[in-house]
Design an enzyme around this catalytic site. Sequence first.
Site, PDB file in Angstrom:
ATOM      1  CB  THR A   1       2.913   3.750  -6.998  1.00 22.07           C
ATOM      2  OG1 THR A   1       1.783   4.539  -6.642  1.00 22.07           O
ATOM      3  CG2 THR A   1       3.055   2.592  -6.041  1.00 22.07           C
TER       4      THR A   1
ATOM      5  NE  ARG B   1       0.333  -2.059 -12.361  1.00 25.60           N
ATOM      6  CZ  ARG B   1      -0.771  -1.380 -12.055  1.00 25.60           C
ATOM      7  NH1 ARG B   1      -1.398  -0.669 -12.965  1.00 25.60           N
ATOM      8  NH2 ARG B   1      -1.250  -1.397 -10.828  1.00 25.60           N
TER       9      ARG B   1
ATOM     10  CD  GLU C   1      20.577  -9.392 -11.415  1.00 27.81           C
ATOM     11  OE1 GLU C   1      21.032  -9.110 -12.547  1.00 27.81           O
ATOM     12  OE2 GLU C   1      20.100 -10.494 -11.093  1.00 27.81           O
TER      13      GLU C   1
ATOM     14  CE  LYS D   1      -1.851   3.307  -6.102  1.00 28.56           C
ATOM     15  NZ  LYS D   1      -0.522   2.813  -5.683  1.00 28.56           N
TER      16      LYS D   1
ATOM     17  CE1 TYR E   1      18.003 -10.332 -14.407  1.00 32.65           C
ATOM     18  CE2 TYR E   1      18.259 -11.879 -16.204  1.00 32.65           C
ATOM     19  CZ  TYR E   1      17.669 -11.513 -15.009  1.00 32.65           C
ATOM     20  OH  TYR E   1      16.741 -12.340 -14.434  1.00 32.65           O
TER      21      TYR E   1
ATOM     22  CG  ASP F   1       2.765   4.578   0.767  1.00 33.57           C
ATOM     23  OD1 ASP F   1       2.708   5.157  -0.335  1.00 33.57           O
ATOM     24  OD2 ASP F   1       2.448   3.388   0.927  1.00 33.57           O
TER      25      ASP F   1
HETATM   26  N1  DSN Z   1      -3.862  -1.201  -5.006  1.00 30.47           N
HETATM   27  C1  DSN Z   1      -3.640   0.176  -4.634  1.00 30.47           C
HETATM   28  C2  DSN Z   1      -4.899   0.943  -4.592  1.00 30.47           C
HETATM   29  O1  DSN Z   1      -5.798   0.608  -5.345  1.00 30.47           O
HETATM   30  O2  DSN Z   1      -5.017   1.880  -3.834  1.00 30.47           O
HETATM   31  C3  DSN Z   1      -2.917   0.265  -3.377  1.00 30.47           C
HETATM   32  O3  DSN Z   1      -1.821  -0.574  -3.430  1.00 30.47           O
END
Ligand code: DSN
Length: 440
Positions: A253, A262, A77, A256, A75, A227
């Site tokens: 993120t 993730r 925080e 991807k 933990y 974004d």
């Molecule tokens: N779920 C993502 C996507 O598939 O593009 C976006 O948050």
Amino acid sequence: MISAATFGEPVGPRDARAALHEVSADPLVRTDPEVERLLIAEEERQRDGLELIPSENYASPAVRAALSSVLTNKYSEGYSGQRYYGGQEVIDAVEDLACARALRLFLRGKECLEWDANVQPYSGTSANIAVLLGLAPLGSRLLGLQLTHGGHLSHGHRVAFSGIAYEAHQYALDPTTEHLDFDAIRALARRVRPAILFSGASAYPRAIDFRALQSIADEVGALHVADIAHVAGLIVGGAHPSPFPFTPVVTFTTHKTLRGPRGGVIVSRREHSAAIARAVFPGIQGGPHDHVTAAKAVCFQEALQPEFSVYARQVVANARSLAERLAEHGFRLVTGGTDTHLLLLDLRPHGLTGTEAEAALDLVGITANKNTIPDDPRPPKDPSGLRLGTPPLTTRGMREDAMRRIADWIAETLLHRSDTDRLTRLREEVRAFARAFPPP
Ligand code: DSN
């Protein structure tokens, strides 16, 4: 080490020896064979099929090793040097490393001194919520790309936090070209005068001109938040224009095109960092997921290697090949093609819905996702489009020739979706092909 506690009750030396043989190298087999079986089934699905969801990828064994590390036990925080729990010397070092590498992905040398990275957001949506909460008073005006035109829920959709807690306005694509229309966005921004202008998308196949969005934000006094969740890996690899260093706040993120665990990250100019940090914790999150932070650091290190830009460029080259071959088969591509890792098919000319296409492709082992197209006459749960992307298959080493073959399989499946014998044959062809390119 085998101990009585391992098996839940005391055992003698002979029993312990017998038990030793039963113990698999994988502790999950012993503890929970039910979950183990499910994990094996998913591993087989990922190996034997062709994953074409543009927001997915295969994380490396190093990333997965960090994810399953002892850091999940901690933990922490707070932030480095300012935590609410003891025992943070390793966690602080891991988080500092992840932050420093996150900046190095996009910024050079001294530039990094003017920026901060926050690697604690659990997801891209959490990152965007934290930015809003930290930098825009509740109820203030936002402007972002409409979801059905390729935008994202967290950019002001009415059912999401951004649309519930803020006065959200949405821009649309040009109805003829289906590209971003900067004149129209500028005109809308002049009328709306948003506090925050979002750029970025989740189903827009064209390169985004972040500089054009920044100039609109400057003109109307908005804070530009880029974004880059979908294209972060392409930007790092030099295969897509970057929003740095002129965009003050950037979210992304890591799972991807960046091919990591993730999670979300916020990179901001220093003047915004403290407000963003407070919004992440204690604003909307609890303890950071330190094992994920370590995995983010590993993913950044991988993305900083020269071979990552070869990967990113191949992702785009593959998407172009896939798009071109599908167009040769008569499919209509929204915007007419792609500059990125993804493409969007308008299935209406073929009398198909996205749901039907997704289901037919599932039968042959090709995984894609239904998606709205601009001004879709159908609802988001059963839209007219299909979204395809190349990041996962490029990670498996596939190139343009493989994409053309996959496009042929997609076309054959969709055009003959009621022919069960044909689909059975296609499933076997796809399986044999996929097995020649094992995931990492
Ligand atoms: N779920 C993502 C996507 O598939 O593009 C976006 O948050």
